[in-house]
Design an enzyme around this catalytic site. Structure first.
Site, short mmCIF file in Angstrom:
data_model
loop_
_atom_site.label_atom_id
_atom_site.label_comp_id
_atom_site.label_asym_id
_atom_site.label_seq_id
_atom_site.Cartn_x
_atom_site.Cartn_y
_atom_site.Cartn_z
N GLU A 160 0.87 -1.17 0.00
CA GLU A 160 0.00 0.00 0.00
C GLU A 160 0.91 1.23 0.00
OE1 GLU A 160 -3.05 2.05 3.12
OE2 GLU A 160 -3.17 -0.13 2.94
N ASP A 190 -4.50 9.64 9.01
CA ASP A 190 -3.16 9.21 9.36
C ASP A 190 -2.75 9.72 10.74
OD1 ASP A 190 -2.95 8.01 6.87
OD2 ASP A 190 -2.15 9.82 5.93
#
Length: 256
Positions: A46, A57
């Protein structure tokens, strides 16, 4: 048939997807990191497209994105680096990022170029389902890219089934409603994943957020097809100046 689908036909348990940030730790580290991941057992890569304002994130991946941006990483530079990568990398590669990056590049051109390079799929957490239906989904499909939707413990069964209908490749099950990298109570996660497995979805399920070592990987894989490791791997790269050695030392204990 897509590389992702072929992978899950061959292996449907303990599939390991590892996240890395393009252009980290050095601008030209991208292919070196990807090769190290494949060599040491990652089933899917990924590849994060660094973005200055990421929604999902945690601090570790945010910091790696800022380093990558300072290094000079852009979508254009990433695609330049990926030219010919299929001569070296055979595992499925999924681009993870945010709509702003793809829109600035030009969404149709972004999908065309990604597909032409040999990218297999996209994870764009901030693409709403109605916009996927009305416009973007058709472009993604036309370019033979898989699209991976995210679900969380708060996502209703009806919505999960709607997202499953639209997804291809796999479903990304977020272990809890928080950012990447934070510690999780895996007993709560286990109950959620058990419930998810009971839905008998069309797509395989990989669980991410908080997976960091063999124990959490095994627990996350109990009711799913596998798991996604991100922040813990980025930390391992941060603490070493040898990509190959850091990757081997990080993945060996997870997989053995």
């Amino acid at each position: 048939m897509s590389r992702i689908r072929i992978l899950f036909q061959k292996k449907n348990k303990k599939v390991l997807n590892v996240y890395c940030t393009a252009g980290f730790p050095q601008l030209n580290s991208t292919i070196e990191v990807m090769q190290a991941l494949e060599k040491n057992g990652a089933d899917i890569i990924e590849l994060g497209m660094p973005y200055s304002d990421p929604l999902a994130d945690g601090p570790v991946i945010q910091a790696s994105s800022m380093v990558a941006i300072q290094n000079g990483m852009t979508v254009k530079e990433l695609f330049r680096q990926l030219k010919g990568f299929r001569e070296k990398i055979s595992v499925p590669v999924v681009l993870m990022g945010y709509m702003n990056s793809a829109l600035q590049y030009g969404f149709e051109k972004f999908c065309e170029d990604a597909s032409a390079l040999g990218v297999d799929g996209l994870i764009l957490p901030d693409l709403p389902i109605h916009e996927f239906d009305s416009y973007y989904g058709a472009i993604i499909k036309k370019n033979n890219l898989d699209f991976i939707f995210l679900v969380t413990p708060e996502t209703s069964e009806d919505r999960i089934r709607e997202l499953d209908k639209r997804s291809s490749g796999f479903i990304y099950a977020v272990s809890s409603s928080s950012t990447t990298g934070s510690d999780k109570d895996m007993s709560h996660v286990d109950a959620y994943l058990k419930k998810l497995s009971g839905y008998k979805l069309n797509n395989p399920v990989l669980v991410g957020f908080g997976i960091k070592d063999k124990e959490s990987f095994e627990k996350a894989s109990r009711h799913t097809n596998g798991a996604i490791i991100g922040s813990a791997y980025i930390k391992a790269l941060q603490q070493s100046n040898d990509v190959a050695k850091a990757t081997k030392e990080f993945l060996e204990p997870v997989l053995n």
